[in-house]
Enzyme design. Sequence first.
Site, mmCIF file in Angstrom:
data_model
loop_
_atom_site.group_PDB
_atom_site.id
_atom_site.type_symbol
_atom_site.label_atom_id
_atom_site.label_comp_id
_atom_site.label_asym_id
_atom_site.label_seq_id
_atom_site.Cartn_x
_atom_site.Cartn_y
_atom_site.Cartn_z
ATOM 1 C CE1 TYR A 110 -4.097 1.172 -0.659
ATOM 2 C CE2 TYR A 110 -3.659 2.671 1.142
ATOM 3 C CZ TYR A 110 -4.417 2.304 0.062
ATOM 4 O OH TYR A 110 -5.487 3.058 -0.321
ATOM 5 N NE ARG A 163 -9.513 11.827 -3.344
ATOM 6 C CZ ARG A 163 -8.578 11.319 -2.538
ATOM 7 N NH1 ARG A 163 -7.372 11.857 -2.495
ATOM 8 N NH2 ARG A 163 -8.845 10.269 -1.793
ATOM 9 C CE LYS A 181 -7.246 1.697 1.483
ATOM 10 N NZ LYS A 181 -8.289 2.719 1.421
ATOM 11 C CG ASN A 425 -0.385 8.747 2.200
ATOM 12 O OD1 ASN A 425 0.576 8.644 2.932
ATOM 13 N ND2 ASN A 425 -1.596 8.374 2.563
#
Length: 575
Positions: A110, A163, A181, A425
């Site tokens: 991730y 996004r 995820k 991030n």
Amino acid sequence: MKSFDFKIDPLTGEPYFEVHLRGQQVLTDPLLNKGSYFTIEERVSLGLVGLLPHGVSTLEEEVARSLDAYRRKPDDMERYLFLLGLLNRNETLFYKLLAENLTEMLPIVYTPTVGLACQRLSHIMRRARGVYIHPDNIGAVDQIFANVPLPHVQLMVVTDGERILGLGDLGADGMGIPVGKVSLYVGAGGLHPAICLPVCLDVGTNRPELREDPLYLGCRRPRLEGADYDRFIERFVLGVKRSFPDALIQWEDFGKHKAFRILDRYRERALCFNDDIQGTGATACAAIMTAMRIKGERLADQRVVIVGFGQAGSGTALQVRAALEAEGLSSEEARRRIFPLEVNGLLVDDQEGLDERERFYAQPRAAVADWPVADPARIGLLDVVRNARATVLVGYTATRGLFDATVLQAMADNASRPVILALSNPTAKTECTPEEAVRLTGGRALVATGSPFPPVHWQGRSVVTSQCNNLYMFPGVGLGALVARASKVTDRMFIAAARALSAMVTPAEEQRGLLLPSMNEIREVAVRVALAVAVEARDSGVGRLLDDAELEALIRHAQWKPGFVPYRAGSPGRG
């Protein structure tokens, strides 16, 4: 067509998979492939004789072999590709490896590495995962879901790629986020991979460089907008309700206004939530709750500045306001302690063009009229920090260095222990580093960041920074909602989850500067969050009527521990 079914032997109670594939098909199905673990009996019954080396390995031996190969990779992208390859080859082995090395591998599967992978996804694609639904095939959505080989889908992570993290519109290449995820739902939350499905709603991209890239794999057209987009989403949701009526939908990385519109439209009609709004907000609120315990102060006595008032910022405001009201403040009093900023500065109620949420949290013009500011038409961050005497500063701007020396020193002037949450991030876009926050506040800041950072050494002590990652929230929320058989996911569930998460931080961890529990406790975090969600679902009348102990037992039983079960041959093509 399902490739296998979950079964329980009626005589012995033994769980097993009834496998409908044979030979090489079994080895190329990542959910069924056991690598060298297949027993002699399974090799015979499933047509695998001669297709595997003679040796039979234990799962522990397979993990050791894979970990050695992983650690030999030269950089993070190569490590990402190795793990993705393993996921595409042998899911049980992948999840066993991930679960045992989650802290080491989380930055790879991730943030921050997944952002780089999404930027290159069409160029590094080896094997597609999940389903891709686009305007040319939405009419066949029922057939698309029928083509999913999983026995029973109960959770979907869905994006339209508009996004992605702080990277913007990546179109179909944003599919790396739902894949990542889902990996975390399994590795951290304990959901079985056979019930989880990543979904890309490929409605086009507005980036010309993607549409003109000869290797781009998504739809080469501008994004659907307006009524056409809304109809597309409606057809998708109705398809989910027909094919997987008890599935939870997690909306992920949609554009700001679409995200709010979709959440508002479907939150009462389907079991769903938006992780960027609700999950991010609840995780940040949990970190702030912990900071209040360390400071020995009430949240009601703080002034909270939130810079970047999109999905994450408004979600954080919602959770903070709920926590303030729980301390006895009225809704109006709570709102006045929250100072939202966007690109044009502080949101003030007489500004034009504010949407409903922005206007709700905007400060009254009269409340700031006497502030000494450089430009009354644009009240900037430093103006707000100084005049509001901010004690909590939260950033979601993807602007490296926005929390500069003047801002951080002003925060230090306002509070003995200023709370600095630089949550953008990836690492290169953080508002400040932990080292900057600690140094420029004289070692007094309580810090959390969006991406992982090493400890800061300050005057003989080591200050550890929590990564304020949604991983603390969404796996437990999903697990709790599913176990509770909730009819919907409510804001109160996230408030309960934030309290449960903050309560897990021990006094020893608080002493080291942690605002969230250790990542080493992530599966227990998922249990505690899930229990809080399930209890709130029950108490609010939208979940199962079971006592706390029964709910906790069900949650712990639902957590899958990666391991192989016996296989028995079923009828090929069945399902």
